[in-house]
Motif scaffolding. Structure first.
Motif, PDB file in Angstrom:
ATOM      1  N   UNK A 179       6.819   1.835   6.490  1.00 19.41           N
ATOM      2  CA  UNK A 179       7.934   2.626   5.933  1.00 19.41           C
ATOM      3  C   UNK A 179       7.435   4.053   5.754  1.00 19.41           C
ATOM      4  N   UNK A 180       8.114   4.980   6.397  1.00 19.19           N
ATOM      5  CA  UNK A 180       7.666   6.370   6.275  1.00 19.19           C
ATOM      6  C   UNK A 180       8.380   7.100   5.146  1.00 19.19           C
ATOM      7  N   UNK A 181       7.624   7.966   4.454  1.00 17.04           N
ATOM      8  CA  UNK A 181       8.209   8.808   3.405  1.00 17.04           C
ATOM      9  C   UNK A 181       9.322   9.646   4.038  1.00 17.04           C
ATOM     10  N   UNK A 182      10.362  10.000   3.318  1.00 19.25           N
ATOM     11  CA  UNK A 182      10.550   9.732   1.880  1.00 19.25           C
ATOM     12  C   UNK A 182      11.446   8.528   1.594  1.00 19.25           C
ATOM     13  N   UNK A 183      11.977   7.880   2.627  1.00 16.64           N
ATOM     14  CA  UNK A 183      12.934   6.798   2.338  1.00 16.64           C
ATOM     15  C   UNK A 183      12.203   5.486   2.114  1.00 16.64           C
ATOM     16  N   UNK A 184      11.389   5.445   1.059  1.00 16.69           N
ATOM     17  CA  UNK A 184      10.662   4.222   0.710  1.00 16.69           C
ATOM     18  C   UNK A 184      10.774   4.029  -0.796  1.00 16.69           C
ATOM     19  N   UNK A 188       7.816   9.642 -10.497  1.00 20.92           N
ATOM     20  CA  UNK A 188       7.147  10.945 -10.408  1.00 20.92           C
ATOM     21  C   UNK A 188       7.582  11.710  -9.157  1.00 20.92           C
ATOM     22  N   UNK A 189       7.887  10.958  -8.092  1.00 20.69           N
ATOM     23  CA  UNK A 189       8.312  11.616  -6.852  1.00 20.69           C
ATOM     24  C   UNK A 189       9.814  11.894  -6.827  1.00 20.69           C
ATOM     25  N   UNK A 190      10.481  11.620  -7.973  1.00 18.44           N
ATOM     26  CA  UNK A 190      11.891  12.010  -8.103  1.00 18.44           C
ATOM     27  C   UNK A 190      12.882  11.077  -7.435  1.00 18.44           C
ATOM     28  N   UNK A 241       8.529   4.156  -3.079  1.00 19.58           N
ATOM     29  CA  UNK A 241       7.786   5.156  -3.871  1.00 19.58           C
ATOM     30  C   UNK A 241       8.070   6.584  -3.417  1.00 19.58           C
ATOM     31  N   UNK A 242       8.830   6.717  -2.329  1.00 20.77           N
ATOM     32  CA  UNK A 242       9.063   8.011  -1.667  1.00 20.77           C
ATOM     33  C   UNK A 242       7.800   8.519  -0.971  1.00 20.77           C
ATOM     34  N   UNK A 243       6.788   7.638  -0.837  1.00 19.34           N
ATOM     35  CA  UNK A 243       5.565   7.977  -0.096  1.00 19.34           C
ATOM     36  C   UNK A 243       5.516   7.075   1.145  1.00 19.34           C
ATOM     37  N   UNK A 244       4.532   7.291   2.023  1.00 13.29           N
ATOM     38  CA  UNK A 244       4.313   6.336   3.119  1.00 13.29           C
ATOM     39  C   UNK A 244       3.913   5.002   2.507  1.00 13.29           C
ATOM     40  N   UNK A 253       0.871  -1.180   0.000  1.00 10.19           N
ATOM     41  CA  UNK A 253       0.000   0.000   0.000  1.00 10.19           C
ATOM     42  C   UNK A 253       0.905   1.227   0.000  1.00 10.19           C
ATOM     43  N   UNK A 254       0.612   2.200  -0.879  1.00  8.24           N
ATOM     44  CA  UNK A 254       1.458   3.396  -0.922  1.00  8.24           C
ATOM     45  C   UNK A 254       0.607   4.648  -1.054  1.00  8.24           C
ATOM     46  N   UNK A 255       0.973   5.691  -0.312  1.00  6.21           N
ATOM     47  CA  UNK A 255       0.243   6.965  -0.377  1.00  6.21           C
ATOM     48  C   UNK A 255       0.053   7.515   1.030  1.00  6.21           C
ATOM     49  N   UNK A 256      -0.404   8.753   1.068  1.00  2.15           N
ATOM     50  CA  UNK A 256      -0.553   9.455   2.347  1.00  2.15           C
ATOM     51  C   UNK A 256      -1.420   8.744   3.374  1.00  2.15           C
TER      52      UNK A 256
END
Ligand SMILES: Nc1nc2c(ncn2[C@@H]2O[C@H](COP(=O)(O)OP(=O)(O)OP(=O)(O)O)[C@@H](O)[C@H]2O)c(=O)[nH]1
Ligand SMILES: [Mg+2]
Length: 449
Positions: A69-74, A118-120, A76-79, A23-26
């Motif tokens: 895994x908390x953003x940004x070190x994931x 997209x998240x760089x 997808x760079x998301x949570x 699962x990825x996203x805020x």
């Protein structure tokens, strides 16, 4: 940018010990918490694993481990939250259903990697390398995919972009300060050698890319010959298994038989074909048509002749038909004699049935396609067809710039071509690329990646 929260099962369908749902996203932590009986996820440290149960409000679905895994070190760079549940499609699908019911959206193919891009967190070449890693079947494929993932291609392309910019800078300086009448000539004197150096660099990269492309995509190798020369026997000996039916009856193979072979790190996509001859048999005729099409689409032809009998009209026809293709001519059944000689043409003698000369044949194939030097040293090889296409575009733009500069065309016109070269390079890394390309590219990924 903020995107919605996506979910997908990352493991393939079928029975397995364990499945992983990503699962990825805020809203990842909140959505998973809704169906998770266990510690409060929001309070946990990043990169930790927690034991608990997934339920649907009424009943327990599974006993699971949840990793947070908390953003940004994931990835997808998301949570990101990953649920490790028991294997089997049913449980995983039930959990995904519950997550969707609580606000997540089913991810599209490749959407996690697309988010990383997209998240760089990755450039386009890095994202593409992940697909190459997943698809790798040989150690060399793995090597070039890892080098690309580690940013080697990105570094190479950015280096080239900087060289283009240096040339553009020379022009800009002279446009900004046109103190002398002969400014255009002066500028051309400076930029012409620089463009030439850059072009020869790109040409070398493109040359080496042949090896890269062969390693990444494999060599489409078609075994052809008249009936009964031992084509299917050769396929079986190469594969070390009885894949194709072998009999002493001419016309045994009717349809194309495909198989993959890892030849010391080089992937051969082998196709055994129906022996070519004049025939009234409808099925065999269709098979022969397919053989002819396969020859047209091949990277390499293994043309098999029979050393136990003299060349026939059909052999000569096949020699002519494959003349312009990369090919290796094989004299099979060497155990029964050596009636054939082809003058200057190189003949590799083997016995498919008795496993004689097969290693030498394998070496011939490798020699024809692979520059070993590029693999043994610390080289960055371009292997992806899309990258090669963009480098060709870059080369074309530079050629035009060079031509204009040599013809003393106004310098701002030269600059247009140089900028085109710069932007083609940028499309490789995704620095400038259109949405359609991005969508098509990521749709080739598997779900959950
Ligand atoms: N003595 C000898 N016989 C061989 C050799 N290779 C194949 N044969 C025999 O040749 C016959 C034909 O072999 P296949 O592999 O079926 O030939 P093919 O070219 O696939 O034939 P079609 O599918 O009919 O086009 C079989 O009886 C094989 O055992 C070899 O190296 N030596
Ligand atoms: Mg056959």
């Amino acid at each position: 940018m903020i995107y919605d929260t996506i979910v997908a099962k990352t493991t393939a369908n079928g029975t397995s010990a364990i499945n992983l749902i990503r699962v990825s996203g805020d809203e990842s932590f909140n959505i998973v918490q809704e169906i998770f009986k266990g510690p409060k996820l929001i309070k946990q440290k990043s990169h930790t694993v927690h034991y608990g149960f997934i339920h649907d409000g009424k009943n327990q679905i599974d006993e699971v481990l949840v990793s947070v895994f908390r953003a940004p070190k994931t990835f997808t760079a998301e949570d990101v939250v990953e649920i490790t549940c028991h294997g089997g499609n049913f449980i995983a699908n039930e959990i995904v259903k519950q997550l969707i019911a609580h606000g997540a959206r089913l991810a599209e193919n490749g959407e996690f990697t697309k988010r990383a891009y997209l998240n760089g967190r990755l450039d386009l070449t890095g994202a593409e390398s992940i697909m190459d890693l997943v698809n790798a079947k040989t150690s060399n494929q793995l090597k070039i995919a890892n080098s690309q993932l580690n940013g080697d291609v990105l570094e190479l392309v950015e280096g080239l972009q900087n060289e283009v910019l240096d040339i553009v800078a020379n022009i800009e300086v002279n446009i900004d300060y046109p103190e002398y009448d002969d400014v255009i000539e002066m500028t051309n004197d400076i930029i012409i050698p620089n463009i030439k150096i850059l072009m020869s660099k790109i040409e070398k990269i493109l040359e080496e890319a042949n090896t890269g492309q062969v390693i990444r995509d494999g060599i489409k190798t078609v075994i052809v010959g008249k009936p009964n020369v031992g084509k299917s026997s050769l396929l079986n000996t190469l594969l070390k298994e009885d894949k194709a039916i072998v009999t002493e009856i001419s016309g045994t193979t009717r349809d194309l038989i495909e198989a993959e072979l890892n030849l010391d790190g080089v992937l051969l996509k082998l196709i055994d074909t129906a022996g070519i001859r004049m025939t009234e048999d409808l099925v065999e005729k269709i098979g022969i048509d397919k053989t002819k099409k396969a020859i047209a689409g091949a990277d390499l032809i293994l043309l098999v002749l029979d050393q136990s009998s003299n060349l026939t009209e059909m052999d000569l026809e096949l020699l002519a038909l494959t003349k312009d293709k990369p090919r290796i001519i094989i004299g099979n059944k060497i155990d029964l004699g050596s009636k054939i000689s082809l003058g200057d043409e190189h003949l590799v003698n083997i016995s498919a049935k008795n496993n004689i000369g097969i290693d030498a044949l394998a070496n011939e194939v490798k020699k024809l396609f692979i520059d070993d030097k590029l693999l043994s040293e610390d080289y960055t090889i371009i292997s992806n067809t899309r990258h090669i296409g963009k480098l060709e575009e870059t080369k074309l733009a530079l050629t035009q710039a060079l031509e204009s500069a040599m013809n003393q065309v106004p310098i701002d016109m030269v600059e247009i071509d140089l900028r085109k070269a710069w932007s083609s390079l940028g499309e490789i890394t995704g620095e400038n690329s259109n949405d359609d390309l991005i969508s098509t590219l990521f749709s080739k990924f598997c779900l959950g990646k």
